[in-house]
Design a protein around this motif. Structure first.
Motif, PDB file in Angstrom:
ATOM      1  N   THR A 137      58.225  86.815  -0.546  1.00 43.43           N
ATOM      2  CA  THR A 137      57.552  85.815  -1.366  1.00 43.43           C
ATOM      3  C   THR A 137      56.346  86.484  -2.012  1.00 43.43           C
ATOM      4  O   THR A 137      55.314  86.688  -1.373  1.00 43.43           O
ATOM      5  N   ILE A 138      56.500  86.865  -3.272  1.00 47.30           N
ATOM      6  CA  ILE A 138      55.424  87.533  -4.001  1.00 47.30           C
ATOM      7  C   ILE A 138      55.207  86.814  -5.327  1.00 47.30           C
ATOM      8  O   ILE A 138      56.008  85.973  -5.737  1.00 47.30           O
ATOM      9  N   ASP A 139      54.122  87.140  -5.997  1.00 47.59           N
ATOM     10  CA  ASP A 139      53.780  86.478  -7.250  1.00 47.59           C
ATOM     11  C   ASP A 139      54.508  87.135  -8.417  1.00 47.59           C
ATOM     12  O   ASP A 139      54.887  88.300  -8.363  1.00 47.59           O
ATOM     13  N   PRO A 140      54.724  86.392  -9.510  1.00 49.59           N
ATOM     14  CA  PRO A 140      55.422  86.948 -10.661  1.00 49.59           C
ATOM     15  C   PRO A 140      54.752  88.191 -11.248  1.00 49.59           C
ATOM     16  O   PRO A 140      55.453  89.117 -11.679  1.00 49.59           O
ATOM     17  N   ALA A 141      53.429  88.227 -11.284  1.00 52.07           N
ATOM     18  CA  ALA A 141      52.749  89.382 -11.863  1.00 52.07           C
ATOM     19  C   ALA A 141      53.090  90.652 -11.092  1.00 52.07           C
ATOM     20  O   ALA A 141      53.387  91.702 -11.692  1.00 52.07           O
ATOM     21  N   THR A 142      53.058  90.575  -9.754  1.00 54.44           N
ATOM     22  CA  THR A 142      53.415  91.736  -8.943  1.00 54.44           C
ATOM     23  C   THR A 142      54.875  92.106  -9.159  1.00 54.44           C
ATOM     24  O   THR A 142      55.217  93.282  -9.346  1.00 54.44           O
ATOM     25  N   ALA A 143      55.759  91.110  -9.141  1.00 53.96           N
ATOM     26  CA  ALA A 143      57.186  91.382  -9.301  1.00 53.96           C
ATOM     27  C   ALA A 143      57.478  92.037 -10.646  1.00 53.96           C
ATOM     28  O   ALA A 143      58.261  92.997 -10.728  1.00 53.96           O
ATOM     29  N   ASN A 144      56.854  91.564 -11.710  1.00 52.33           N
ATOM     30  CA  ASN A 144      57.083  92.164 -13.018  1.00 52.33           C
ATOM     31  C   ASN A 144      56.548  93.579 -13.112  1.00 52.33           C
ATOM     32  O   ASN A 144      57.157  94.449 -13.751  1.00 52.33           O
ATOM     33  N   SER A 145      55.415  93.832 -12.439  1.00 48.98           N
ATOM     34  CA  SER A 145      54.884  95.197 -12.448  1.00 48.98           C
ATOM     35  C   SER A 145      55.803  96.141 -11.676  1.00 48.98           C
ATOM     36  O   SER A 145      56.002  97.295 -12.069  1.00 48.98           O
ATOM     37  N   LEU A 167      55.425 102.057  -4.410  1.00 51.96           N
ATOM     38  CA  LEU A 167      54.587 102.824  -5.338  1.00 51.96           C
ATOM     39  C   LEU A 167      53.630 103.777  -4.640  1.00 51.96           C
ATOM     40  O   LEU A 167      52.977 104.591  -5.292  1.00 51.96           O
ATOM     41  N   GLY A 168      53.517 103.670  -3.323  1.00 52.34           N
ATOM     42  CA  GLY A 168      52.588 104.514  -2.587  1.00 52.34           C
ATOM     43  C   GLY A 168      51.232 103.853  -2.455  1.00 52.34           C
ATOM     44  O   GLY A 168      50.896 102.914  -3.189  1.00 52.34           O
ATOM     45  N   ALA A 169      50.453 104.322  -1.502  1.00 51.38           N
ATOM     46  CA  ALA A 169      49.117 103.780  -1.283  1.00 51.38           C
ATOM     47  C   ALA A 169      48.279 103.934  -2.545  1.00 51.38           C
ATOM     48  O   ALA A 169      48.229 105.006  -3.155  1.00 51.38           O
ATOM     49  N   ASN A 170      47.637 102.830  -2.959  1.00 49.20           N
ATOM     50  CA  ASN A 170      46.780 102.820  -4.156  1.00 49.20           C
ATOM     51  C   ASN A 170      47.533 103.228  -5.416  1.00 49.20           C
ATOM     52  O   ASN A 170      46.954 103.788  -6.348  1.00 49.20           O
ATOM     53  N   GLY A 171      48.856 102.956  -5.439  1.00 54.08           N
ATOM     54  CA  GLY A 171      49.637 103.255  -6.633  1.00 54.08           C
ATOM     55  C   GLY A 171      49.740 104.725  -6.953  1.00 54.08           C
ATOM     56  O   GLY A 171      49.807 105.125  -8.123  1.00 54.08           O
ATOM     57  N   ALA A 178      57.841  99.423 -13.118  1.00 54.31           N
ATOM     58  CA  ALA A 178      57.732 100.725 -12.460  1.00 54.31           C
ATOM     59  C   ALA A 178      59.094 101.220 -12.007  1.00 54.31           C
ATOM     60  O   ALA A 178      59.401 102.420 -12.110  1.00 54.31           O
ATOM     61  N   ALA A 179      59.926 100.317 -11.510  1.00 56.23           N
ATOM     62  CA  ALA A 179      61.276 100.703 -11.093  1.00 56.23           C
ATOM     63  C   ALA A 179      62.081 101.181 -12.289  1.00 56.23           C
ATOM     64  O   ALA A 179      62.747 102.233 -12.235  1.00 56.23           O
ATOM     65  N   GLY A 180      62.025 100.417 -13.383  1.00 56.21           N
ATOM     66  CA  GLY A 180      62.776 100.795 -14.572  1.00 56.21           C
ATOM     67  C   GLY A 180      62.391 102.162 -15.101  1.00 56.21           C
ATOM     68  O   GLY A 180      63.245 102.919 -15.581  1.00 56.21           O
ATOM     69  N   ALA A 181      61.103 102.514 -14.993  1.00 60.42           N
ATOM     70  CA  ALA A 181      60.651 103.824 -15.454  1.00 60.42           C
ATOM     71  C   ALA A 181      61.258 104.962 -14.635  1.00 60.42           C
ATOM     72  O   ALA A 181      61.324 106.104 -15.104  1.00 60.42           O
TER      73      ALA A 181
END
Length: 287
Positions: free
Chosen positions: A98-106, A74-78, A110-113
């Protein structure tokens, strides 16, 4: 398919090498000249910048922290200037970290968009297992993309389809929550044994013939008894996964009381300067 790989660390390197061994075209990026030379010798293309990795059918990431993955795609600072912005519609992001579900869902949103399919394939065990192509992979995400990748996943590890991104993240975090809490209790128990006049190397064989026996006792118990704290899975990484796991539980309305107590012991180990040592160094902090 054309694969690219970001994150050639202890876990990422064998996974990337397995993709090459499966006969796929692979581009990698690394700042370590010796790593670049090794992959080039094995037939990979070595990118000169991270942005070159966007020119692929499948982008693979295996990075230490959720923020590292987020910044890469997503780039630095989104800012939106990460790899997703340059990836083509119909491409796939295959995420091993190994990441958290909230990050993975976000990230999936973003990928889908951008027309990119997101697949979480969290690794389950050790780099040694990955080298033997026996690494458990907990896979969830875009159903069509999972189907496309499944033949490759079966060649590089032992995939388990858990269907959704939440589960793909949760299995690994739960594994480490339970395992590291067990390790913290083991360390405390060995310290109490010392108070009773028993050295760990004498106490461990007795405990292994009781209900106290566990994977952590079998593997890390002897390391603690031998004062062997060389890093295999560091205190810092254990604390990170416990922190992510506790946050995951709280986000779903569950208070992880025992895990938070274990996290407190690993934080104590970090405060005592043990963060770079193996997770069994929590034994030093259990006093």
């Amino acid at each position: 398919m054309r694969f690219s790989f970001l994150g050639l660390g202890n876990m990422g390197a064998p996974l990337a090498r397995n993709i090459l061994l499966a006969g796929e075209e692979l581009t990698v990026f690394t700042r370590r000249p010796e790593c670049a030379a090794a992959f080039a010798a094995e037939g990979a293309t070595v990118a000169t910048s991270v942005q070159e990795l966007a020119h692929c059918d499948v982008l693979c990431t295996c990075l230490p922290l959720p923020e590292h993955v987020r910044e890469a795609v997503l780039g630095a600072n989104g800012t939106g200037e990460g790899l997703y912005a340059a990836m083509g519609p119909g491409s796939i992001h295959l995420e091993f970290s190994t990441i958290d579900p909230a990050t993975a869902n976000s990230l999936a949103a973003a990928a889908g968009a951008k027309g990119v399919a997101y697949v979480q394939a969290t690794v389950g065990k050790t780099p040694q297992m990955a080298m033997k192509r026996e690494e458990p992979l907990f896979v969830g995400g875009n159903r069509a993309a999972v189907g496309t990748l499944w033949p490759l996943l079966e060649k590089i590890g032992q995939p388990h389809d858990v269907e959704n991104v939440d589960a793909a993240c949760a299995v690994k975090l739960l594994s480490n929550m339970i395992g590291m809490a067990n390790l913290a209790v083991l360390a405390e128990g060995l310290r109490i044994g010392q108070a009773a006049g028993m050295k760990p190397d004498a106490l461990l064989p007795l405990l292994q013939d009781t209900g106290a026996r566990s994977f952590q006792m079998d593997v890390r118990g002897p390391w603690m008894a031998a004062d062997d704290f060389s890093p295999r899975f560091a205190v810092d990484l254990a604390a990170k996964d416990l922190r992510l796991g506790c946050a995951m539980a709280r986000a779903w309305g569950f208070k992880p009381r025992l895990t938070e107590d274990a996290l407190g012991m690993f934080k104590k180990a970090q405060a005592e300067g043990l963060g770079g040592e193996d997770a069994c160094a929590v034994f030093k902090a259990a006093n």
